[in-house]
Every structure is written in C-alpha cells, then in structure tokens.
Design a protein around this motif. Sequence first.
Motif, short mmCIF file in Angstrom:
data_model
loop_
_atom_site.label_atom_id
_atom_site.label_comp_id
_atom_site.label_asym_id
_atom_site.label_seq_id
_atom_site.Cartn_x
_atom_site.Cartn_y
_atom_site.Cartn_z
N CYS A 59 0.81 -1.24 0.00
CA CYS A 59 0.00 0.00 0.00
C CYS A 59 0.83 1.28 0.00
N GLY A 62 -0.27 5.06 0.81
CA GLY A 62 -1.73 5.12 0.90
C GLY A 62 -2.43 5.77 -0.27
N LEU A 85 4.72 3.73 5.22
CA LEU A 85 3.55 3.69 6.11
C LEU A 85 3.47 4.96 6.95
N LEU A 97 -3.15 0.17 8.76
CA LEU A 97 -1.86 -0.06 8.12
C LEU A 97 -1.06 -1.11 8.88
#
Length: 198
Positions: A59, A62, A85, A97
């Motif tokens: 990810c 984000g 993160l 997360l």
Amino acid sequence: LMSRPEHIAPPEIFYDEEEAKKYGSSSRMRDIQAKMSIRALELLNLPPGDPAFLLDLGCGSGLSGQILEEAGHQWVGLDISPHMLEVAQEQEAEGDLILGDLGDGVPFRPGMFDGAVSISALQWLCNADKRWHVPKKRLIKLFETLYASLRRGARAVFQLYPENSEQVELITMCAMTCGFTGGMVVDFPHSAKAKKYF
C-alpha cells in the motif's frame, strides 16, 4: 535507460525516509498511482453500490487506499517500508496499516476480504534480496495466504511492471497453483511508456 528500483535495493531500504516523502508528495506519481488504482478497482468488478472490505498489498503511502476510500470502500494496507507507512499516516490514510513482507504471506483469517488490489509491488517479489529468498516460494506463500483470505469468488488485481516474459510466467504459474484463475490484462499494449500490466 532508467534502472529498476528493485535492482537498486530491497524495498524496505529503497523506500527510505527521503524516497518515501518524495513518492508521497510527487503530483506526477500521485496521478499515475490514482489512474492505476481506478483501473484496478474497475477490474475487481465489485457489485455497484455495495461498500467492500478490501486489501491493498504494498500500500505504500496510501495513494491507492485514497482511491478505494473515495469509491466508498474500507481497506487494510500491508507494506514492507515503515517510511512509506509513516507517510500514509501523515496523510491521514483511513485504512488500517500493517508493516509486513508480502513474501511472508498475508496474516488474515479466511474469507475476510471482498477483494484485493496491488499497485506496482508484485515485481519486488521476483528478486531474491536476502540469501534465503526464493522468489517462487515467496510468490506461492503470498498467493496461498491471499487466496485463503478472500471470500469465495472474490478477485485480486495486481498492477505490476514485469521485467520479462519469464517473470510473467512465474507469477501466473504461482497464482494458478494456489487456486487463482484469470490472467494478464495489458492496457495500451503498443505504447512503451503507457503500457500497463494487470
């Protein structure tokens, strides 16, 4: 010719504090990421109007999670870079997360997710960054645990930058060994710059 980031260093090293901040603040990067995330969401083919619970693999900061949120979905993000993160937290990402290596598999209970997306992360698993890394075993561990964590019939869409046809074959074979069906979708196949693999 630009060198591939996965050849420079392992992701947790390559995406250090400086690179993570650059990635999170580049409007060009945000735009590309948004387009690929929208396309991945389209390929997930979720029932319209139903909010889904999705997994974002790799990810990063984000960016793709924001696209999932804007579409009305909840998400959980998994990434190996603590710095990426951190950027996601600074940008107040709505998803939960988790710091983790995709090559170790995903740590979720069976049938938990309605789908999964991954933007520009999967090719990193094709490298052996540590002496004990075996790309095929790491890919199988990811696909095995991911398959289990998806509800029956759910899809996973990976956007990736394969280095060669052998990587495409390896990834496809590992995914199919673990129960996935489907295959490769190539957008803009005739353009070297715009070509995208899903």
